[in-house]
Design a protein around this motif. Structure first.
Motif, PDB file in Angstrom:
ATOM      1  N   ASP A 164      66.945 -27.035 -56.386  1.00 52.41           N
ATOM      2  CA  ASP A 164      66.874 -25.545 -56.016  1.00 52.41           C
ATOM      3  C   ASP A 164      66.087 -24.538 -55.701  1.00 52.41           C
ATOM      4  OD1 ASP A 164      70.153 -26.167 -55.927  1.00 52.41           O
ATOM      5  OD2 ASP A 164      70.144 -25.784 -57.953  1.00 52.41           O
TER       6      ASP A 164
ATOM      7  N   ARG B 287      72.643 -25.326 -52.205  1.00 49.67           N
ATOM      8  CA  ARG B 287      73.218 -25.990 -53.216  1.00 49.67           C
ATOM      9  C   ARG B 287      74.690 -26.856 -53.450  1.00 49.67           C
ATOM     10  NH1 ARG B 287      74.208 -26.235 -58.689  1.00 49.67           N
ATOM     11  NH2 ARG B 287      72.355 -25.917 -59.930  1.00 49.67           N
TER      12      ARG B 287
ATOM     13  N   GLY C 220      73.511 -35.897 -61.181  1.00 50.27           N
ATOM     14  CA  GLY C 220      72.909 -34.552 -60.339  1.00 50.27           C
ATOM     15  C   GLY C 220      74.356 -33.645 -60.031  1.00 50.27           C
ATOM     16  N   THR C 221      74.297 -32.928 -59.115  1.00 45.57           N
ATOM     17  CA  THR C 221      75.536 -31.450 -59.105  1.00 45.57           C
ATOM     18  C   THR C 221      76.182 -32.143 -57.948  1.00 45.57           C
ATOM     19  OG1 THR C 221      74.268 -30.411 -57.765  1.00 45.57           O
ATOM     20  CG2 THR C 221      74.073 -30.612 -59.683  1.00 45.57           C
TER      21      THR C 221
ATOM     22  N   TYR D 154      69.116 -26.397 -60.460  1.00 40.50           N
ATOM     23  CA  TYR D 154      68.565 -28.399 -60.861  1.00 40.50           C
ATOM     24  C   TYR D 154      67.473 -28.544 -60.745  1.00 40.50           C
ATOM     25  CZ  TYR D 154      69.540 -32.828 -59.821  1.00 40.50           C
ATOM     26  OH  TYR D 154      69.430 -35.006 -59.970  1.00 40.50           O
TER      27      TYR D 154
ATOM     28  N   PHE E 253      73.397 -26.452 -65.363  1.00 35.52           N
ATOM     29  CA  PHE E 253      73.995 -27.583 -64.054  1.00 35.52           C
ATOM     30  C   PHE E 253      74.722 -28.526 -64.480  1.00 35.52           C
ATOM     31  CE2 PHE E 253      69.457 -28.076 -64.898  1.00 35.52           C
ATOM     32  CZ  PHE E 253      69.268 -28.878 -64.222  1.00 35.52           C
ATOM     33  N   ARG E 254      74.112 -29.318 -66.080  1.00 33.46           N
ATOM     34  CA  ARG E 254      74.745 -30.320 -66.147  1.00 33.46           C
ATOM     35  C   ARG E 254      75.998 -30.334 -66.309  1.00 33.46           C
ATOM     36  NH1 ARG E 254      70.710 -33.827 -64.568  1.00 33.46           N
ATOM     37  NH2 ARG E 254      69.036 -33.407 -65.651  1.00 33.46           N
TER      38      ARG E 254
ATOM     39  N   ASP F 158      70.161 -27.462 -69.478  1.00 33.85           N
ATOM     40  CA  ASP F 158      70.815 -27.935 -68.088  1.00 33.85           C
ATOM     41  C   ASP F 158      72.051 -26.956 -67.984  1.00 33.85           C
ATOM     42  OD1 ASP F 158      71.087 -29.323 -69.664  1.00 33.85           O
ATOM     43  OD2 ASP F 158      69.967 -31.014 -68.924  1.00 33.85           O
TER      44      ASP F 158
ATOM     45  N   ALA G 109      78.524 -27.472 -62.879  1.00 34.22           N
ATOM     46  CA  ALA G 109      77.495 -27.120 -61.069  1.00 34.22           C
ATOM     47  C   ALA G 109      78.023 -25.503 -60.705  1.00 34.22           C
ATOM     48  CB  ALA G 109      77.855 -28.533 -60.102  1.00 34.22           C
TER      49      ALA G 109
END
Length: 253
Positions: free
Chosen positions: A45, A98, A204-205, A36, A7-8, A5, A11
């Motif tokens: 997303d 996003r 979250g982002t 996400y 995006f963790r 992942d 972002a």
């Protein structure tokens, strides 16, 4: 099968190269992704997968599947033929959607800093965000709007770090949410840190600095129950000639 992942940790990533692991009625599973999945109150997303030869596949949503799998859900009218395991793809998110999520999600953390009560409900979309606070006291819409504007203008850096499950258990006051508990069991928990403003578990982002949030206003405060106050946020275009936060007009994301 687990998905990396991306995006963790970052972002700001908008696309990545990936390999298709599985395609079935539940969705598309990739070995890595910038998408996400819906969770923690934040919407999943949407975006595009580009296949070999330039064929594009619209992704309408991203959700968590069994065992925490990150599943990319194609739009209903998409041609899913020829999606074999091992197919290379380019995964690209709808960035404007996003970025709206990131701005609103970070703004809700500012709201948590202004309203020191437990949160028992949350929703973050591209058009609005809301938090439900477990409290009985009234809230002032203009005062909260002014408080958010101040924290945005102060340009606080936003980042994250990881702590162990044991560290979280030893610091239970870090958890503000009553309805969504941080995931445990992997050995570590992600903390969202807004320098000098807020520190709490969050997967979250978010934007990199509160200044990136832009103009956000409290559009509504509702008494949902005897012990719940709902605060709704919206993006706004600020009239620079006006002297009051109340003069900001709400716009769509």
């Amino acid at each position: 099968m687990s998905t990396q992942d991306l995006f963790r940790e970052d972002a700001q990533l908008r696309e990545c190269e990936a390999t298709l692991l599985r395609a079935d009625e539940h969705g598309l599973l990739l070995d890595r992704t910038v998408f996400y999945p819906q969770g923690g109150g934040q919407a999943g997303d949407a975006g595009m997968l580009t296949l070999p030869g330039g064929r594009e596949l619209l992704i309408a949503d991203t959700r968590k599947g069994e065992g925490g799998e990150i599943l990319h859900l194609p739009a209903p009218d998409q041609d899913l033929s020829g999606l074999d395991a091992g197919t290379p793809v380019t995964a690209r998110i709808d960035w404007s959607r996003r970025h709206a999520h990131m701005r609103f999600h970070t703004a809700t953390h500012l709201l948590c800093a202004l309203v020191p009560h437990p949160v028992d409900g949350c929703s973050i979309t591209a058009g609005y965000a809301r938090l439900d606070f477990h409290m009985t006291d009234p809230l002032d819409k203009d005062a909260l709007t002014a408080g958010i504007a101040r924290l945005v203008a102060e340009a606080h850096p936003v980042g994250h770090r990881w702590i162990s499950d044991e560290e979280l258990e030893a610091n239970p006051t870090l958890v503000r949410s009553m309805s969504v508990q941080p995931p445990r069991g992997t050995g570590r928990v992600r903390l969202l840190a807004i320098d000098g403003v807020d520190l709490q578990p969050c997967g979250g982002t978010h934007v990199a600095n509160t200044a990136e949030i832009g103009a956000v206003v409290v559009t509504k405060i509702e008494k949902k129950s005897a012990k719940t106050r709902r605060v709704v946020l919206g993006f706004a275009t600020v009239d620079t000639s006006a002297s009051s936060p109340a003069s900001a007009s709400v716009t769509s994301a």
